[in-house]
Design a protein around this motif. Structure first.
Motif, PDB file in Angstrom:
ATOM      1  N   UNK A 519       0.855  -1.290   0.172  1.00 32.63           N
ATOM      2  CA  UNK A 519       0.124   0.065  -0.102  1.00 32.63           C
ATOM      3  C   UNK A 519       0.806   1.247  -0.043  1.00 32.63           C
ATOM      4  N   UNK A 520       0.384   2.104  -0.652  1.00 34.86           N
ATOM      5  CA  UNK A 520       1.329   3.671  -0.729  1.00 34.86           C
ATOM      6  C   UNK A 520       0.094   4.722  -1.398  1.00 34.86           C
ATOM      7  N   UNK A 521       0.493   5.743  -1.164  1.00 30.26           N
ATOM      8  CA  UNK A 521      -0.344   7.129  -1.226  1.00 30.26           C
ATOM      9  C   UNK A 521      -0.774   7.214  -2.959  1.00 30.26           C
ATOM     10  N   UNK A 522       0.301   6.627  -3.620  1.00 29.57           N
ATOM     11  CA  UNK A 522       0.098   6.576  -5.151  1.00 29.57           C
ATOM     12  C   UNK A 522      -0.859   5.614  -5.702  1.00 29.57           C
ATOM     13  N   UNK A 523      -0.963   4.276  -4.897  1.00 25.40           N
ATOM     14  CA  UNK A 523      -1.771   3.483  -5.332  1.00 25.40           C
ATOM     15  C   UNK A 523      -3.352   3.919  -4.993  1.00 25.40           C
ATOM     16  N   UNK A 524      -3.351   4.652  -3.728  1.00 19.47           N
ATOM     17  CA  UNK A 524      -4.549   4.977  -3.259  1.00 19.47           C
ATOM     18  C   UNK A 524      -5.276   6.166  -4.314  1.00 19.47           C
ATOM     19  N   UNK A 525      -4.354   7.089  -4.535  1.00 19.80           N
ATOM     20  CA  UNK A 525      -4.663   8.080  -5.444  1.00 19.80           C
ATOM     21  C   UNK A 525      -5.186   7.459  -7.005  1.00 19.80           C
ATOM     22  N   UNK A 526      -4.548   6.411  -7.323  1.00 19.60           N
ATOM     23  CA  UNK A 526      -4.881   5.943  -8.840  1.00 19.60           C
ATOM     24  C   UNK A 526      -6.362   5.197  -8.739  1.00 19.60           C
ATOM     25  N   UNK A 527      -6.518   4.514  -7.241  1.00 20.48           N
ATOM     26  CA  UNK A 527      -7.971   3.806  -7.210  1.00 20.48           C
ATOM     27  C   UNK A 527      -8.942   5.039  -7.228  1.00 20.48           C
ATOM     28  N   UNK A 528      -8.581   6.048  -6.467  1.00 18.74           N
ATOM     29  CA  UNK A 528      -9.679   7.110  -6.316  1.00 18.74           C
ATOM     30  C   UNK A 528      -9.791   7.766  -7.724  1.00 18.74           C
ATOM     31  N   UNK A 529      -8.823   7.955  -8.488  1.00 24.13           N
ATOM     32  CA  UNK A 529      -9.027   8.640  -9.794  1.00 24.13           C
ATOM     33  C   UNK A 529      -9.733   7.669 -10.942  1.00 24.13           C
ATOM     34  N   UNK A 530      -9.656   6.175 -10.585  1.00 21.77           N
ATOM     35  CA  UNK A 530     -10.515   5.217 -11.283  1.00 21.77           C
ATOM     36  C   UNK A 530     -11.796   5.041 -10.791  1.00 21.77           C
ATOM     37  N   UNK A 531     -12.142   6.017  -9.597  1.00 25.09           N
ATOM     38  CA  UNK A 531     -13.515   5.937  -9.083  1.00 25.09           C
ATOM     39  C   UNK A 531     -13.893   4.455  -8.707  1.00 25.09           C
ATOM     40  N   UNK A 532     -12.780   3.620  -8.049  1.00 21.27           N
ATOM     41  CA  UNK A 532     -13.066   2.504  -7.639  1.00 21.27           C
ATOM     42  C   UNK A 532     -12.540   2.281  -6.105  1.00 21.27           C
ATOM     43  N   UNK A 533     -13.318   1.624  -5.313  1.00 20.25           N
ATOM     44  CA  UNK A 533     -12.965   1.257  -3.899  1.00 20.25           C
ATOM     45  C   UNK A 533     -11.726   0.421  -3.782  1.00 20.25           C
TER      46      UNK A 533
END
Length: 592
Positions: A519-533
C-alpha cells in the motif's frame, strides 16, 4: 581486558565531545535521503515503467522489462542507486565517527568511490546484497537505517507461517539464524567504508572480528539498547500521562503539538544516539587495537580535527521550527476514516476454524460488514470453502482438493487452535450466511486444474444460490475476475494485488484489494481517480490498524475484529487533539 564500564565511558565521552557535529550530520543526511535520494529513485522508477510500457511494477512485469534494453538498463541503475543510497547513510556516519579517532582524508575517500562503484558493478555486488538481505528481516526489530526502514518481511508471510506449529518453529529458527549472521557480519559496512578491501574480503574480516571475546562489544550494545528502550518507554508514559491530565488542554492545538513534537524529538534522538553508539563501538574497536589493524589507505598526516562551522548550528533551530509547523498541520488535518468496512479474514478465527461456517457466524456476531472466505474447485467441478488446495495443514491428510470429489472433501474434519469443524461446500456456506444475513467476500482461488469454462460454472452456481447481490467476488487471477465482471456485470468484483510498486493500472473490475506491504499513497490516489474502492489486507498489527483507519481505504481485511472495532471507536468525530497526537505517534512509530 575490555570492561562494560570502559566501553560506556569511552562511548559517552566521544558522543558528548562531538554532539553538535553528529547531530548536524544526521539532520543533513535525513534531508538528503528524504528528498534527493527518493526523488532520484522515483525518477528512475518512472523511466523503467515508461520504457517497458507499464504503469506499475508487479511480479508479472519482469518479462516486459527484460525485453526492453532501456527499461532493463534503468532497472539495473535503480537497483545500484538503491543499494548505494542504503550504504551511503551508514558510510557517512562511520566516516564522521572515524575522523574523531584518526585523521582520515575525505579527499582520499572520495577518490576511492569509483573503485567501490566498480566493485558494486561486478560479482562483488552479491556480497553487498547478501548483507543487505540479512538486515531486512530484522528491520521490524529496530535495526533500521534510512531507506532500509521501508523494507521488511510482509506481514502476510509471517502471519501465514505463524498459523501452524511447524511454521512458528521455522519462522523463529529463521529469525535466530538471521540475527546470528547479522551479528557476525556487523562490521561489514564500517570496514568496507574505511578500508580498500572488497565486499567478499570484508565479510571474512567481520567474521574474524566477531569471534569469542569480541562479542562483548556487541553484548554491551544490546544491553545499552534494552536500557534505552525501557527508559524511553517510561518517559513516553509519563509525558503522555502529564499531557492527558491537562484537561481542556487536550483540545489545544498548540499544547498538543508541543506534546507530539516532544515525543518525536525524544524518539528521533534515541534512535540517532543508538546509531552513533553502535558505530562508535564498531569503529573504535578496530581503530584503537593493533591486533585488528587492517589496511587503512585513507589516513592523512593532519591531526584528527573534525568539526562543522559554528554558523551551521542554526540548522538545528530552523529544522525544529519547520518540524513544529509541519506537525501542527498534520495534527490539524489528520483524516479520520470512520466508515471503513470491517472484513473478517476467513471469518472470526478466534472462535472457529478458518473458513468454517462457525467462524463466519462468529464474525457476524462481532459486527463484521463482510466475512471473507476462499473457494476452490473439486475434481467433480464443485466448490468448497478452503484456502489451501492441499489439505494437510488443517486436516492432516496430504491430498489436494482438486484430486477429490465434493463428497470426499466435505466429510473431512478440520482442526485449528483448539477448534474443530468440517470443510463446507459453497452451497452450504452461502445458505448459512444468508440465514444470518451476513454479507460475504468470496475469494476465488484457481490452482491450475480448473476447466476452461471455470468462470461460467462459478457464475451459474452463484445465480442458482441467489448470491450475486450484496456479496463481493475477488481473485488474484486477473483473467478470471475480469471474465466474471464481463459476464456478470451486476456482480461486485475485485482484483487482489499482492505486490505492487507505483499506481494501480486500470482493470475491468469494481474494486482493488491490496496487500498492506504494497500500500502507498500513489496506489490510493490511482484507485480514487479510477472511481474504484480500495481495500487492504491482511492488517493485524494494532499500529497498522491505526494507520489505515487514518487513510483513504474503503475497507480493512483483518483477523483482529475486536481491535478494529476498538480503534474505530477511538477515532470518532469528537476526538481531541491529544487523541489525534496519540494516533499520529502510533502511526509514526509503526513506520519508523
Amino acid at each position: 581486558m575490555i570492561t562494560f564500564r570502559a566501553l560506556l565511558k569511552e562511548t559517552w565521552k566521544n558522543l558528548w565531545q562531538h554532539l553538535w557535529t553528529y547531530l548536524l550530520m544526521a539532520i543533513i543526511l535525513q534531508v538528503g535521503l528524504a528528498y534527493l535520494a527518493k526523488g532520484l529513485l522515483c525518477f528512475l522508477f518512472n523511466r523503467v515503467v515508461g520504457f517497458a510500457g507499464l504503469i506499475s511494477l508487479t511480479p508479472d512485469s519482469w518479462s516486459a522489462i527484460r525485453h526492453h534494453p532501456l527499461a532493463l538498463l534503468f532497472f539495473c541503475l535503480y537497483l545500484l542507486i538503491l543499494t548505494g543510497t542504503i550504504y551511503l547513510e551508514f558510510a557517512i556516519l562511520t566516516i564522521t565517527v572515524a575522523r574523531t579517532y584518526r585523521p582520515f582524508s575525505i579527499r582520499q575517500i572520495i577518490k576511492s568511490l569509483p573503485q567501490k562503484w566498480r566493485d558494486l558493478c561486478s560479482y562483488q555486488l552479491l556480497a553487498f546484497l547478501f548483507y543487505l538481505t540479512l538486515m531486512v528481516p530484522l528491520a521490524g526489530y529496530g535495526l533500521k537505517f534510512g531507506l532500509l526502514s521501508r523494507f521488511n518481511i510482509p506481514n502476510v508471510m509471517s502471519d501465514q507461517l505463524m498459523k501452524s506449529s511447524l511454521g512458528k518453529f521455522s519462522y523463529l529458527i529463521g529469525l535466530a539464524l538471521v540475527a546470528y549472521f547479522n551479528l557476525r557480519f556487523i562490521y561489514f559496512i564500517p570496514l568496507y567504508t574505511i578500508s580498500n578491501r572488497r565486499p567478499c574480503q570484508v565479510l571474512r574480516d567481520s567474521w574474524q572480528l566477531t569471534k569469542g571475546a569480541q562479542l562483548k562489544v556487541l553484548a554491551f550494545f544490546a544491553c545499552y539498547s534494552l536500557t534505552a528502550g525501557l527508559g524511553l518507554t517510561l518517559i513516553y508514559s509519563g509525558t503522555a500521562l502529564l499531557f492527558d491530565q491537562l484537561g481542556q488542554a487536550g483540545n489545544s492545538l498548540l499544547i498538543q503539538t508541543s506534546f507530539d513534537n516532544l515525543i518525536r524529538v525524544l524518539n528521533f534522538g534515541t534512535i540517532l544516539k543508538l546509531k552513533y553508539v553502535l558505530i562508535i563501538l564498531l569503529t573504535s574497536h578496530f581503530l584503537k587495537h593493533e591486533k585488528y589493524q587492517l589496511n587503512l589507505p585513507y589516513l592523512s598526516e593532519n591531526k584528527p580535527v573534525w568539526t562543522l562551522p559554528r554558523w551551521s548550528r542554526l540548522l538545528i533551530p530552523l529544522t525544529l521550527l519547520i518540524w513544529f509547523i509541519s506537525n501542527s498541520l498534520s495534527l490539524y488535518l489528520l483524516p479520520r476514516n470512520t466508515h471503513a468496512l470491517l472484513i473478517a479474514h476467513r471469518g472470526d478465527v478466534t472462535h472457529g476454524v478458518e473458513n468454517s461456517i462457525t467462524a463466519m457466524q462468529a464474525a457476524h456476531k462481532a459486527g463484521a460488514d463482510y466475512s471473507e472466505m476462499d473457494v476452490i474447485m473439486t475434481k467433480d467441478q464443485q466448490f468448497v470453502v478452503s484456502h489451501d488446495n492441499n489439505l494437510k495443514r488443517l486436516t492432516g491428510l496430504d491430498k489436494n482438493i482438486s484430486d477429490l470429489t465434493l463428497a470426499q472433501v466435505t466429510k473431512l474434519k478440520t482442526y485449528q487452535n483448539g477448534h474443530s469443524d468440517h470443510i463446507a461446500s459453497l452451497d452450504e456456506f452461502i445458505k448459512a450466511a444468508q440465514a444470518c444475513h451476513q454479507k460475504i467476500a468470496i475469494e476465488l482461488k484457481p490452482y491450475g486444474h480448473e476447466p476452461a469454462n471455470y468462470a461460467d460454472i462459478f457464475i451459474k452456481k452463484l445465480k442458482d444460490l441467489k448470491a450475486v447481490q450484496d456479496n463481493k467476488i475477488m481473485s488474484m487471477k486477473l483473467p478470471v475476475i475480469e471474465a466474471i465482471e464481463r459476464k456478470l456485470p451486476q456482480a461486485d468484483t475485485g482484483y487482489l494485488v499482492s505486490l505492487q510498486l507505483g499506481p494501480l493500472p486500470p482493470h475491468k473490475v469494481d474494486f482493488y484489494a491490496i496487500e498492506e506491504f504494497s500500500y502507498n499513497n500513489v496506489a490510493a490516489l490511482s484507485a480514487h481517480q479510477q472511481k474504484k474502492d480500495l481495500y487492504v489486507w491482511t492488517v493485524n498489527d494494532n499500529s497498522l490498524l491505526h494507520h489505515f483507519l487514518h487513510s483513504p481505504v474503503n475497507g480493512i481485511i483483518t483477523d483482529k475484529l475486536t481491535k478494529f472495532k476498538t480503534n474505530q471507536k477511538e477515532i470518532g468525530p469528537q476526538d481531541s487533539y491529544f487523541d489525534r497526537a496519540i494516533h499520529l505517534l502510533e502511526i509514526e512509530f509503526s513506520d519508523s
